[in-house]
Design a protein around this motif. Sequence first.
Motif, short mmCIF file in Angstrom:
data_model
loop_
_atom_site.label_atom_id
_atom_site.label_comp_id
_atom_site.label_asym_id
_atom_site.label_seq_id
_atom_site.Cartn_x
_atom_site.Cartn_y
_atom_site.Cartn_z
N VAL A 1 0.75 -1.28 -0.08
CA VAL A 1 0.19 0.15 0.02
C VAL A 1 0.99 1.29 0.00
CG1 VAL A 1 -0.17 0.12 2.53
CG2 VAL A 1 -2.22 0.94 0.93
N GLY A 2 1.94 1.09 0.72
CA GLY A 2 2.86 2.60 0.51
C GLY A 2 3.57 2.45 -0.75
N ARG A 3 3.93 1.51 -1.52
CA ARG A 3 4.34 1.51 -2.73
C ARG A 3 3.39 2.08 -3.58
NH1 ARG A 3 9.45 2.03 -1.99
NH2 ARG A 3 10.05 1.13 -4.43
N ILE A 4 2.23 1.41 -3.57
CA ILE A 4 1.24 2.28 -4.46
C ILE A 4 1.01 3.53 -4.10
CG2 ILE A 4 -1.48 2.14 -4.91
CD1 ILE A 4 -1.28 -0.89 -3.95
N GLY A 5 1.09 4.11 -3.24
CA GLY A 5 0.91 5.50 -3.07
C GLY A 5 2.01 6.29 -3.46
N SER B 1 -14.28 -4.46 0.89
CA SER B 1 -12.82 -4.49 0.72
C SER B 1 -12.42 -4.67 -0.62
CB SER B 1 -12.57 -6.12 1.53
OG SER B 1 -12.76 -6.10 3.10
N SER B 2 -13.43 -5.47 -1.49
CA SER B 2 -13.54 -5.54 -2.79
C SER B 2 -13.25 -4.20 -3.66
CB SER B 2 -14.50 -6.48 -3.22
OG SER B 2 -14.29 -6.68 -4.89
N ILE B 3 -14.27 -3.18 -3.25
CA ILE B 3 -14.53 -2.12 -3.64
C ILE B 3 -13.08 -1.22 -3.47
CG2 ILE B 3 -15.42 0.19 -3.61
CD1 ILE B 3 -18.30 -1.52 -2.85
N SER B 4 -12.24 -1.43 -2.39
CA SER B 4 -11.08 -0.84 -1.94
C SER B 4 -10.01 -1.33 -2.83
CB SER B 4 -10.85 -1.06 -0.46
OG SER B 4 -9.39 -0.64 -0.18
N ALA B 5 -10.06 -2.51 -3.38
CA ALA B 5 -8.89 -2.98 -4.16
C ALA B 5 -9.06 -2.20 -5.52
CB ALA B 5 -8.91 -4.40 -4.34
N LEU B 6 -10.50 -2.32 -6.00
CA LEU B 6 -10.72 -1.64 -7.21
C LEU B 6 -10.52 -0.12 -7.31
CD1 LEU B 6 -14.11 -3.56 -8.19
CD2 LEU B 6 -11.83 -3.84 -8.94
N LEU B 7 -10.86 0.65 -6.27
CA LEU B 7 -10.25 2.09 -6.18
C LEU B 7 -8.96 2.16 -6.23
CD1 LEU B 7 -12.73 3.40 -3.66
CD2 LEU B 7 -13.14 3.85 -5.92
N LEU B 8 -8.08 1.44 -5.74
CA LEU B 8 -6.54 1.55 -5.82
C LEU B 8 -6.04 1.50 -7.27
CD1 LEU B 8 -5.30 -0.16 -2.43
CD2 LEU B 8 -5.29 2.20 -2.87
N SER B 9 -6.80 0.43 -7.97
CA SER B 9 -6.26 0.32 -9.24
C SER B 9 -6.71 1.45 -10.24
CB SER B 9 -6.93 -0.86 -9.83
OG SER B 9 -8.42 -0.85 -9.93
N VAL B 10 -7.54 2.49 -9.81
CA VAL B 10 -7.94 3.47 -10.68
C VAL B 10 -6.69 4.47 -11.06
CG1 VAL B 10 -9.40 5.80 -10.91
CG2 VAL B 10 -10.23 3.62 -9.75
N SER B 11 -6.46 4.58 -12.36
CA SER B 11 -5.40 5.44 -12.89
C SER B 11 -6.05 6.86 -13.37
CB SER B 11 -4.80 4.93 -13.83
OG SER B 11 -3.46 5.44 -14.14
N LEU C 1 -4.45 7.77 -9.83
CA LEU C 1 -4.66 7.86 -8.36
C LEU C 1 -4.55 8.90 -7.58
CD1 LEU C 1 -5.80 5.65 -6.17
CD2 LEU C 1 -3.51 4.96 -5.55
N THR C 2 -5.63 9.70 -7.23
CA THR C 2 -5.57 10.91 -6.60
C THR C 2 -5.48 10.65 -4.96
OG1 THR C 2 -7.99 10.98 -6.20
CG2 THR C 2 -7.18 11.74 -8.28
N TYR D 1 -6.92 7.21 -2.92
CA TYR D 1 -6.01 6.57 -2.19
C TYR D 1 -6.54 6.51 -0.67
CZ TYR D 1 -1.34 5.33 -0.15
OH TYR D 1 -0.58 4.56 0.41
N VAL D 2 -6.82 7.77 0.04
CA VAL D 2 -7.41 7.68 1.30
C VAL D 2 -8.67 6.82 1.34
CG1 VAL D 2 -8.18 9.26 3.41
CG2 VAL D 2 -6.14 9.73 1.80
N THR D 3 -9.59 7.24 0.45
CA THR D 3 -10.93 6.49 0.61
C THR D 3 -10.71 4.89 0.47
OG1 THR D 3 -12.02 8.32 -0.57
CG2 THR D 3 -12.83 6.26 -0.41
N SER D 4 -9.87 4.34 -0.37
CA SER D 4 -9.87 3.24 -0.46
C SER D 4 -9.07 2.35 0.90
CB SER D 4 -8.81 2.66 -1.76
OG SER D 4 -7.79 3.22 -1.56
N MET D 5 -8.15 3.14 1.35
CA MET D 5 -7.59 2.67 2.35
C MET D 5 -8.61 2.63 3.59
SD MET D 5 -3.55 3.57 2.54
CE MET D 5 -3.91 5.43 2.60
N THR D 6 -9.28 3.42 3.85
CA THR D 6 -10.25 3.82 4.84
C THR D 6 -11.23 2.54 4.96
OG1 THR D 6 -10.21 6.22 4.80
CG2 THR D 6 -12.07 5.06 5.91
#
Length: 399
Positions: A226-230, A278-288, A290-291, A295-300
């Motif tokens: 998650v850190g590397r994604i950010g 949780s599934s929605i979180s993973a999909l949000l992190l894949s958005v490009s 990534l704002t 990023y914060v919403t998906s981790m929350t």
Amino acid sequence: MFRKVSANHPLVYFFLAFITMAGLSYINFLPGMVNALAGSIGFSDAQAGQLVALNGYGGLLGSTVAIFLVRRMPWQSAMYTFLALLAVVDIGTLWIETYSVMLGWRFLAGLFGGLCVGIGFSVLARLNNADRAFGTLLLIQFSLGAVVIYLLPALETLLSAYAVFYVMAGFALLSLIMMLFLPSLASERKPVKQSLLLTELNGNAVLLMLAITAYQLAASAIWTYVGRIGLGAGISTDNVSLYIAITGLLGLLGAMLPVISGNRFGRLSWVLAGVALSSISALLLSVSPLTPLLYVTSMTLLFFSWPAVQSYLLAVTADMDVTGRLSALAAVVSSVGLATGPLLASGLLDNGNFSVMLYACALVFFSCLFLLFKPVQAQERTKTGVLPPHYQPNTKDPI
């Protein structure tokens, strides 16, 4: 000298949860441990990942051995021994510089930590309120994880690059002190419907173990990177650490759900909602692109769902087998997921592109919906007195 706390006192839940957490505490601040190993300590990114994985597989072995120990030796004597050994190994890590030696040393730390976790799970499962017990465990894990991640940069400046290992040893030593105040807790829960739960629900127990493994695998895969994604999204290092710490604290709301509500409103709806988020979180992190907001919403969403889902599933496990052995097995399969998640994620990376890994995690989360539905639903029916149609009560059942 030390006054024992009564078996039903809230401190018993807190102390036992903390002691269980201390066994494999590094999981709570895994990104910080990886950064330390691959940073100032001097190992490469690949070596850091392998060290973490071997630590996890040591924990898997320890949790497996704990299944056979929980009914053959006093749990308190075993816990004193393994916590002390864990503290020694964590402190000893400070003087190890060779990669091959570090691999074996961290595997040993995982072994002792896994033994503590497996024994701790079996004892937590025997408390009167399993939802509160495992909810407290996840609450402690996420709160301490967020705090340690936030404080690690300052601790490394104050102590050394090995500050994370000081923290881990400190948790083990603090757990030893807490052990002094715990009662025996030999078998506090009454064996309600034991023959039903151990015979009729074997298939459901397998499905539940698969669900716990799959969920932990996907969640830990995202947690590792998650850190590397950010950073890959252009967010600064300081902001990434801050966002992870803050959202980790927000995730405490999810950990508090089982503690506050227990099983009064059922578990199935909470678990299904948590897995979907949780599934929605993973999909949000894949958005490009990534704002920071995404990023914060998906981790929350993930950090809110993760502790709630796990604590409810572990509570269902505790109700399936009041001896605590199935809960010790849950610790094993949980370790399988936690140790395998980082390896799976690393194999799905493509030159810094996390999309394939995140899509795979979303799919694994989705599969959990099918795995957990039947066992959680069956357990709720049993709790409310609605027995399966093929169940034939016998006079040996204490109902």
